[in-house]
Write an enzyme that holds these catalytic residues in place. Structure first.
Site, PDB file in Angstrom:
ATOM      1  CB  THR A  73      -0.930   0.011   1.237  1.00  0.00           C
ATOM      2  OG1 THR A  73      -1.756  -1.151   1.203  1.00  0.00           O
ATOM      3  CG2 THR A  73      -1.793   1.266   1.267  1.00  0.00           C
ATOM      4  CD  GLN A 180      -2.474 -11.284  -4.156  1.00  0.00           C
ATOM      5  OE1 GLN A 180      -2.126 -12.467  -4.170  1.00  0.00           O
ATOM      6  NE2 GLN A 180      -3.040 -10.734  -3.101  1.00  0.00           N
ATOM      7  CB  SER A 200       3.145  -6.909   0.130  1.00  0.00           C
ATOM      8  OG  SER A 200       2.765  -7.048   1.481  1.00  0.00           O
ATOM      9  CB  CYS A 327      -8.908  -4.247   1.150  1.00  0.00           C
ATOM     10  SG  CYS A 327      -7.307  -5.023   1.028  1.00  0.00           S
TER      11      CYS A 327
END
Ligand SMILES: *Cc1c(COP(=O)(O)O)cnc(C)c1O
Length: 397
Positions: A73, A180, A200, A327
């Protein structure tokens, strides 16, 4: 029945080998990587640099091109806001896609309120962005194209290499959210022609709270305006004391994801297709969301006609899956990704996402098939009109 976790797109458990590598950096090796005056600082800095090399290796980058952040993010925010600020003289237009993660879409919306023009490209029924549409959307004021590498809800892989080539031809920077894709499908920033790439740790069996932004340093050298000011850490691009244990874990997670990628992808694809076949062989009215082949190996998104995804989940409490994006699952709106496919609100609401991962076994897949089939069947039976029972008025006559 033991719980079955099939929501690896939302997050993954920390790999025990990753945790093991992190522990010394919570205990005896607790130094601040920015402390230059003693060995506590030096050993922390060495560990951070080793991790930086591991992260870079996973995506074909140079270690210097990796900026540690708190996650994808923040990396998305830094990439998009950072480019728009740094290149404000060149233009004020960003091109993105309707299926992007909210970390990208909300960032673009925030920029929109500051006067940046944002083009959100639609996707086809298969969930893929048309590279020609990207080319048509680029204008003289465009500074950035941001298209994700793999979608978090349906797993669809975007044609990043083609989009990267177009962006380069047109002299526009290209950012890709690869939270992803990284560690699950081969990804090389050179081959993909990506200038900025977000990843991430917690999506690849690393800890939550750490990620990275790849920032190209050559051909072109990307300029970026920092979004967090402070001590000038990370070459001034992201200030703040580095979370050394998390970064060490992130590095290890990248190493394992890379070395085990081929084998694990093949294993997951097999299990995912077993799950898919098992469900459609026993239930009618089940359709796949997204592209059949151009898809992450462990992701399966299905729409179950006539039932709500939420209801199916309630009927199988021991199987952890997701309806819509994790989310946004706090809100009852159908997911923007599924709506972008053009399948309609009902189909979007009737969808479930299965995210298989490293711990997933064949036995779990088989148990999940049973649970899904039972839950959907129960709901469909319950919603059938009671044909046999006569209405009270008819009973009188
Ligand atoms: C999980 C995810 C993010 C957010 O990553 P965090 O590290 O949790 O901030 C962004 N984009 C995609 C595609 C994701 O799957």
């Amino acid at each position: 029945m033991p719980r079955i976790y099939l929501d690896h797109n939302a997050t993954t458990p920390v790999d025990p080998r990753v945790l093991e590598a992190m522990l010394p950096f919570f205990r005896e090796k607790f130094g601040n990587a920015a402390s230059k005056s003693h060995s506590f600082g030096w050993e922390a800095e060495d560990a951070v640099e080793a991790a930086r090399a591991q992260v870079a290796a996973l995506i074909g980058a140079e270690p210097k091109e990796v900026v540690f952040t708190s996650g994808a993010t923040e990396a998305d925010n830094l990439a998009i806001k950072g480019v728009c600020e740094a290149y404000a003289e060149n233009g004020n237009h960003v091109v993105t896609g309707a299926m992007e993660h909210n970390a990208v879409l909300d960032t673009c919306r925030a920029l929109g309120r500051r006067g940046v023009e944002v083009t959100v490209l639609p996707v086809g029924r298969d969930g893929i962005v048309d590279p020609d549409a990207v080319a048509r959307a680029i204008g003289p004021r465009t500074v950035l194209v941001s298209i994700m590498a793999a979608n978090n809800e349906i797993g669809t892989l975007q044609p990043v290499a083609e989009i990267g080539r177009i962006a380069k031809e047109r002299g526009v920077l290209f950012h890709s959210d690869a939270a992803q894709a990284a560690g699950k499908v081969p990804l090389d920033v050179g081959a993909a022609g990506v200038d900025l790439l977000s990843i991430s740790a917690h999506k690849i069996y690393g800890p939550k709270g750490v990620g990275a932004l790849y920032v190209r340093r050559r051909d072109p050298r990307v300029k970026l305006a920092a979004q967090v000011d402070g001590g000038g850490h990370e070459r001034g691009l992201r200030s703040g004391t580095l979370p050394v244990p998390l970064i060490v874990g992130f590095g290890k997670a990248c190493e394992f994801a890379g070395s085990e990628l081929r084998e694990e992808a093949a294993r997951l694809r097999r299990l995912r297709d077993r799950l898919h076949r098992g469900i459609v062989s026993r239930l009618d009215g089940v359709t796949l969301n997204g592209h059949v082949e151009k898809r992450l190996p462990g992701t399966l998104s299905l729409a179950f006609a006539g039932v709500e995804g939420e209801g199916v989940m309630m009927g199988m409490k021991d199987v952890a899956v997701s309806s819509g994006a994790a989310c946004t699952s706090a809100s009852i709106e159908p997911s923007h990704v599924l709506l972008a496919l053009g399948i309609g609100e009902d189909a979007a609401r009737s969808s479930l996402r299965f995210g298989l991962g490293r711990s997933t076994t064949e036995a779990e897949v088989d148990a999940a098939i049973e649970a899904v089939v039972a839950s959907v069947t129960r709901l469909r039976e319950a919603s059938k009109p009671p044909r046999t029972r006569p209405k009270p008025t008819e009973a009188v006559s």
